[in-house]
Motif scaffolding. Structure first.
Motif, PDB file in Angstrom:
ATOM      1  N   GLU A 189      -2.789  12.616  11.854  1.00 35.11           N
ATOM      2  CA  GLU A 189      -1.428  12.151  11.585  1.00 35.11           C
ATOM      3  C   GLU A 189      -1.346  10.626  11.454  1.00 35.11           C
ATOM      4  N   LYS A 190      -1.987   9.916  12.373  1.00 35.09           N
ATOM      5  CA  LYS A 190      -1.927   8.455  12.342  1.00 35.09           C
ATOM      6  C   LYS A 190      -2.539   7.892  11.065  1.00 35.09           C
ATOM      7  N   ASP A 191      -3.628   8.503  10.618  1.00 36.50           N
ATOM      8  CA  ASP A 191      -4.293   8.027   9.405  1.00 36.50           C
ATOM      9  C   ASP A 191      -3.477   8.351   8.158  1.00 36.50           C
ATOM     10  N   LEU A 192      -2.894   9.525   8.105  1.00 36.63           N
ATOM     11  CA  LEU A 192      -2.062   9.887   6.956  1.00 36.63           C
ATOM     12  C   LEU A 192      -0.862   8.947   6.837  1.00 36.63           C
ATOM     13  N   ASP A 193      -0.323   8.516   7.962  1.00 38.48           N
ATOM     14  CA  ASP A 193       0.777   7.552   7.930  1.00 38.48           C
ATOM     15  C   ASP A 193       0.345   6.260   7.239  1.00 38.48           C
ATOM     16  N   GLN A 194      -0.888   5.825   7.505  1.00 40.60           N
ATOM     17  CA  GLN A 194      -1.376   4.588   6.893  1.00 40.60           C
ATOM     18  C   GLN A 194      -1.615   4.739   5.395  1.00 40.60           C
ATOM     19  N   TRP A 195      -1.773   5.962   4.920  1.00 36.51           N
ATOM     20  CA  TRP A 195      -2.035   6.224   3.506  1.00 36.51           C
ATOM     21  C   TRP A 195      -0.767   6.348   2.671  1.00 36.51           C
ATOM     22  N   GLN A 196       0.402   6.373   3.278  1.00 37.28           N
ATOM     23  CA  GLN A 196       1.621   6.679   2.529  1.00 37.28           C
ATOM     24  C   GLN A 196       1.872   5.720   1.364  1.00 37.28           C
ATOM     25  N   GLY A 197       1.767   4.415   1.611  1.00 37.53           N
ATOM     26  CA  GLY A 197       1.984   3.443   0.548  1.00 37.53           C
ATOM     27  C   GLY A 197       0.948   3.553  -0.548  1.00 37.53           C
ATOM     28  N   LEU A 198      -0.307   3.768  -0.164  1.00 36.23           N
ATOM     29  CA  LEU A 198      -1.381   3.924  -1.141  1.00 36.23           C
ATOM     30  C   LEU A 198      -1.152   5.158  -1.998  1.00 36.23           C
ATOM     31  N   CYS A 199      -0.734   6.257  -1.392  1.00 42.58           N
ATOM     32  CA  CYS A 199      -0.495   7.493  -2.148  1.00 42.58           C
ATOM     33  C   CYS A 199       0.641   7.311  -3.149  1.00 42.58           C
ATOM     34  N   ARG A 200       1.684   6.607  -2.751  1.00 36.87           N
ATOM     35  CA  ARG A 200       2.792   6.343  -3.684  1.00 36.87           C
ATOM     36  C   ARG A 200       2.302   5.543  -4.878  1.00 36.87           C
ATOM     37  N   TRP A 201       1.443   4.564  -4.624  1.00 36.54           N
ATOM     38  CA  TRP A 201       0.888   3.734  -5.705  1.00 36.54           C
ATOM     39  C   TRP A 201      -0.003   4.554  -6.621  1.00 36.54           C
ATOM     40  N   LEU A 202      -0.781   5.455  -6.053  1.00 34.78           N
ATOM     41  CA  LEU A 202      -1.654   6.318  -6.859  1.00 34.78           C
ATOM     42  C   LEU A 202      -0.840   7.239  -7.759  1.00 34.78           C
ATOM     43  N   ASP A 203       0.306   7.661  -7.299  1.00 36.86           N
ATOM     44  CA  ASP A 203       1.137   8.589  -8.061  1.00 36.86           C
ATOM     45  C   ASP A 203       2.031   7.898  -9.079  1.00 36.86           C
ATOM     46  N   ALA A 204       2.192   6.590  -8.939  1.00 39.92           N
ATOM     47  CA  ALA A 204       3.124   5.868  -9.805  1.00 39.92           C
ATOM     48  C   ALA A 204       2.611   5.776 -11.247  1.00 39.92           C
TER      49      ALA A 204
END
Length: 204
Positions: A189-204
């Motif tokens: 969970e803690k690691d997935l939280d850190q990935w949220q911004g990166l995932c949004r950028w990957l999907d943009a």
């Protein structure tokens, strides 16, 4: 079809960890993902060999010594793990294919100096539509080195997509050909939280 290139001139900064988890993220979304490995160590290719048949499929991209192989039809997302010391014609060929370039960076003065020059090279090979971002790797936000890293990237004008902590989760999952996105979210969970911004950028 987005092509995500993970690149840094230094070795040992977490390029393969980042590449495999990006591929795992795309696969978790149901995309047809190819993972290419231009590094002589072939870490990403070895990781693919460990990936269980029950996991969401990620296939290998044949990356030769001189040119990148043509992608087969049906591929929707590509991630390319690049070697340390990427430069010259090889670098130009890789960046020519790139839609997104992610530069992993550790909070070390040596990494910072090497990365500054590398970002200048990326700018020299920039093409329309290419996006560039930085991911801080193995960052402990409580340290002075983390503060220096933030000060450095703030002065670059390049977006910081995420700061990822130093955790054994990446190591344990990689040993089984898995990513954060292949296991129950409660485990990481803690690691997935850190990935949220990166995932949004990957999907943009």
């Amino acid at each position: 079809m987005p092509v995500v290139v993970v690149a840094n001139p230094k070795g040992g900064v977490g390029k393969s960890t980042l590449s495999t988890n990006i591929a795992g993220y795309y696969a978790s979304k149901g995309h047809s993902v190819m993972l290419g490995d231009a590094d002589r160590q072939q870490s990403s290719r070895l990781w693919l060999g460990l990936r269980p048949a029950t996991a969401r499929p990620i296939v290998s991209w044949d990356v030769g010594e001189d040119k990148l192989a043509k992608l087969p039809k049906g591929t929707t997302h590509v991630v390319l793990d690049t070697p340390a010391g990427l430069e010259g014609g090889r670098m130009k060929d890789v960046l020519r294919h790139a839609d997104k370039v992610i530069v992993p960076l550790q909070p070390s003065v040596f990494d910072i100096f090497a990365t500054r020059a590398f970002l200048d090279q990326i700018k020299a090979n920039y093409h329309a539509g290419m996006q560039v971002g930085i991911v801080g790797m193995r960052v402990d936000g409580r340290t002075i080195s983390a503060d220096k890293l933030r000060a450095f990237v703030d002065a670059l004008g390049v977006p910081v997509l995420a700061y990822l902590r130093d955790t054994q989760n990446y190591i344990h999952l990689a040993a089984h050909g898995l990513t954060l996105f292949d296991v129950a979210p409660s485990r990481v969970e803690k690691d997935l939280d850190q990935w949220q911004g990166l995932c949004r950028w990957l999907d943009a």
